[in-house]
Design a protein around this motif. Structure first.
Motif, PDB file in Angstrom:
ATOM      1  N   HIS A  24       6.064   2.582 104.980  1.00  0.00           N
ATOM      2  CA  HIS A  24       7.495   2.202 104.777  1.00  0.00           C
ATOM      3  C   HIS A  24       8.207   2.690 106.267  1.00  0.00           C
ATOM      4  O   HIS A  24       9.094   2.031 106.592  1.00  0.00           O
ATOM      5  N   ARG A  25       7.764   3.777 106.664  1.00  0.00           N
ATOM      6  CA  ARG A  25       8.330   4.255 108.014  1.00  0.00           C
ATOM      7  C   ARG A  25       8.052   3.164 109.099  1.00  0.00           C
ATOM      8  O   ARG A  25       8.952   2.912 109.765  1.00  0.00           O
ATOM      9  N   ALA A  26       6.983   2.756 109.109  1.00  0.00           N
ATOM     10  CA  ALA A  26       6.953   1.654 110.156  1.00  0.00           C
ATOM     11  C   ALA A  26       7.781   0.250 110.016  1.00  0.00           C
ATOM     12  O   ALA A  26       8.267  -0.368 111.112  1.00  0.00           O
ATOM     13  N   ALA A  27       8.122   0.149 108.764  1.00  0.00           N
ATOM     14  CA  ALA A  27       8.960  -1.005 108.480  1.00  0.00           C
ATOM     15  C   ALA A  27      10.525  -0.522 108.576  1.00  0.00           C
ATOM     16  O   ALA A  27      11.328  -1.315 108.131  1.00  0.00           O
ATOM     17  N   GLY A  28      10.931   0.485 109.252  1.00  0.00           N
ATOM     18  CA  GLY A  28      12.078   1.123 109.332  1.00  0.00           C
ATOM     19  C   GLY A  28      12.881   1.629 108.113  1.00  0.00           C
ATOM     20  O   GLY A  28      14.282   1.480 108.107  1.00  0.00           O
ATOM     21  N   ALA A  29      12.081   2.021 106.997  1.00  0.00           N
ATOM     22  CA  ALA A  29      12.859   2.542 105.828  1.00  0.00           C
ATOM     23  C   ALA A  29      13.638   3.644 106.278  1.00  0.00           C
ATOM     24  O   ALA A  29      13.526   4.587 106.922  1.00  0.00           O
ATOM     25  N   ARG A  30      14.776   3.715 105.519  1.00  0.00           N
ATOM     26  CA  ARG A  30      15.679   4.906 105.273  1.00  0.00           C
ATOM     27  C   ARG A  30      15.525   5.500 103.971  1.00  0.00           C
ATOM     28  O   ARG A  30      15.499   4.800 103.058  1.00  0.00           O
ATOM     29  N   PHE A  31      15.058   7.095 104.122  1.00  0.00           N
ATOM     30  CA  PHE A  31      14.501   7.451 102.733  1.00  0.00           C
ATOM     31  C   PHE A  31      15.685   8.470 101.889  1.00  0.00           C
ATOM     32  O   PHE A  31      16.449   8.736 102.550  1.00  0.00           O
ATOM     33  N   GLY A  32      15.482   8.515 100.768  1.00  0.00           N
ATOM     34  CA  GLY A  32      16.430   9.432 100.009  1.00  0.00           C
ATOM     35  C   GLY A  32      15.619   9.760  98.566  1.00  0.00           C
ATOM     36  O   GLY A  32      14.458   9.284  98.472  1.00  0.00           O
ATOM     37  N   ALA A  33      16.041  10.849  98.064  1.00  0.00           N
ATOM     38  CA  ALA A  33      15.532  11.664  97.060  1.00  0.00           C
ATOM     39  C   ALA A  33      15.830  10.820  95.632  1.00  0.00           C
ATOM     40  O   ALA A  33      16.913  10.391  95.622  1.00  0.00           O
ATOM     41  N   PHE A  34      14.943  10.259  94.911  1.00  0.00           N
ATOM     42  CA  PHE A  34      14.800   9.780  93.514  1.00  0.00           C
ATOM     43  C   PHE A  34      13.974  10.222  92.516  1.00  0.00           C
ATOM     44  O   PHE A  34      12.775  10.141  92.838  1.00  0.00           O
ATOM     45  N   ALA A  35      14.490  10.800  91.719  1.00  0.00           N
ATOM     46  CA  ALA A  35      13.530  11.188  90.541  1.00  0.00           C
ATOM     47  C   ALA A  35      12.270  12.197  91.017  1.00  0.00           C
ATOM     48  O   ALA A  35      11.084  11.963  90.520  1.00  0.00           O
ATOM     49  N   GLY A  36      12.674  13.086  92.072  1.00  0.00           N
ATOM     50  CA  GLY A  36      11.659  14.055  92.426  1.00  0.00           C
ATOM     51  C   GLY A  36      10.812  13.262  93.690  1.00  0.00           C
ATOM     52  O   GLY A  36       9.892  13.913  94.078  1.00  0.00           O
ATOM     53  N   TRP A  37      11.088  12.157  93.791  1.00  0.00           N
ATOM     54  CA  TRP A  37      10.226  11.589  95.101  1.00  0.00           C
ATOM     55  C   TRP A  37      11.219  11.058  96.393  1.00  0.00           C
ATOM     56  O   TRP A  37      12.366  11.024  96.311  1.00  0.00           O
ATOM     57  N   SER A  38      10.473  11.102  97.400  1.00  0.00           N
ATOM     58  CA  SER A  38      11.221  10.710  98.602  1.00  0.00           C
ATOM     59  C   SER A  38      10.865   8.973  98.723  1.00  0.00           C
ATOM     60  O   SER A  38       9.627   8.631  98.956  1.00  0.00           O
ATOM     61  N   MET A  39      11.936   8.454  98.386  1.00  0.00           N
ATOM     62  CA  MET A  39      11.946   6.926  98.192  1.00  0.00           C
ATOM     63  C   MET A  39      12.714   6.112  99.435  1.00  0.00           C
ATOM     64  O   MET A  39      13.755   6.319  99.953  1.00  0.00           O
ATOM     65  N   PRO A  40      12.032   4.974  99.718  1.00  0.00           N
ATOM     66  CA  PRO A  40      12.683   4.088 100.615  1.00  0.00           C
ATOM     67  C   PRO A  40      13.944   3.605 100.005  1.00  0.00           C
ATOM     68  O   PRO A  40      13.968   2.957  99.321  1.00  0.00           O
TER      69      PRO A  40
END
Length: 365
Positions: free
Chosen positions: A15-31
């Motif tokens: 996901h990082r390689a694909a340029g994801a911007r992450f945020g917290a959701f349900a206890g997970w760091s999600m793209p």
């Protein structure tokens, strides 16, 4: 960015390689989004193939001579009425008939079932099932799998090119195409598509092939939300909660008539009492007038300023071309009642709109 208790997806590097911007959701760091952005990701899923990493969701295998007995107790479901490979949307209810979680359960064999649970509820669901399983001859096995959703009109073709044949699988059916793989024809976008749970090494190999196909694009949580909202699908924790019952939520289609009458599941008595009483509020589609989205949590009022409901999900619908929302309104509302949402003190006119906003395009036959 990620708190001490936020869990990272096993495929975070991709996901990082694909340029994801992450945020917290349900206890997970999600793209949340990738380089193309939410509008492009949403439209690409509707037109081609959206690829979602949903490994925050949990797969449980429930097996053994009394596996069906456990599920019939836990859910308003007759597991033995399911044909092998058939999937069913159902719920875990509490004693008040509130929705602890919504699930998809697939029958894999005579006494084997796959349960797909939501991210934020996986631990609660597992504890609940284990408690109900006491004294029953069955095993609950949480599976360690990468879970991917491949959604959109060209999903079957992209999978086929990647060596995964989907031909005979119809909507709301699932099976094990390979060792330690589980694949179902279902999803959360309203489009035809698939969900595949598989070991990490297999997932990385499959993704490499899929992402080499120009029809396939990574899609983040932001577009997953706008896609499911246009499709009129509930998000647990917003549109359905332990305080909501399936009657008010408009989800009684998932509970057969005979189970309503005589099922012995947890919450059955409360559900029967609620059916007798009738709904006091109902889940509806809502279309805010103008361009400004109305978000979850906004209150709904009539022209005189009386409270008549609330918004539980809202945002912009890229395929609809306007803001869309869902929420609950009083059953007693007259059809001609003019509704307004309170958005930071501004009255935004809102119309009740039939669900879904976008027609579903599942492959049923």
């Amino acid at each position: 960015m990620t708190g001490a208790h936020t869990r990272n997806l096993p495929l975070e590097d991709l996901h990082r390689a694909a340029g994801a911007r992450f945020g917290a959701f349900a206890g997970w760091s999600m793209p949340l989004t990738y380089t193309p952005g939410v509008m492009a990701e949403h439209q690409h899923t509707r037109e081609h193939v959206g690829l979602f990493d949903i490994s925050h969701m949990k797969l449980f295998e429930v097996s053994g001579p009394e596996a069906a007995a456990l599920l019939a107790k836990a859910c308003p479901l007759d597991p033995l009425a399911l044909a092998e490979r058939q999937s069913k949307y159902t719920f875990l209810l509490n004693e008040q008939a509130g929705v602890i979680d919504d699930l998809i359960i697939t029958r894999l064999g005579a006494d084997r079932f796959m349960v797909v649970a939501n991210a934020g509820n996986a631990a609660v669901d597992e504890a609940h099932l284990r408690e109900l399983a006491q004294g029953l001859d069955c095993t609950i096995t949480p599976l360690d799998r990468i879970f991917l959703a491949i959604q959109g009109p060209e999903a079957w073709a992209a999978l086929s090119r990647a060596g995964v044949e989907t031909g005979e699988l119809l909507f709301m059916h699932g099976f094990e195409p390979r060792k330690d793989w589980f694949m179902s024809r279902s999803g959360y976008t309203g489009e035809d598509g698939f969900e595949i749970g598989l070991p990490e090494a297999d997932a990385r190999a499959l993704l490499e092939t899929l992402l080499a196909d120009e029809r396939v694009m990574w899609v983040g949580l932001a577009a997953r939300d706008s896609l499911r909202l246009e499709a009129g699908l509930c998000l647990h924790g917003q549109d359905i909660t332990p305080e909501t019952n399936p009657i008010d939520a408009g989800l009684m289609w998932a509970i057969s008539k005979d189970l309503r009458a005589s099922g012995q599941f947890v919450g059955a008595e409360a559900l029967r009492a609620a059916i007798q009483k009738g709904a006091t509020e109902k889940r509806v589609g809502l279309k805010p007038q103008g361009r400004q989205p109305v978000r979850a949590g906004a209150s709904l009022f009539d022209e005189a300023g009386n409270p008549v409901g609330r918004i539980t999900s809202g945002g912009f619908g890229p395929s609809v071309g306007s803001p869309v929302a869902m929420g609950y309104v009083s059953v007693a509302l007259a059809p001609e009642t003019k509704l307004f949402a309170d958005v930071r003190g501004t009255k935004v006119p809102v119309e009740i709109h039939p669900l879904p906003f976008m027609q579903h395009r599942y492959r049923k036959g």
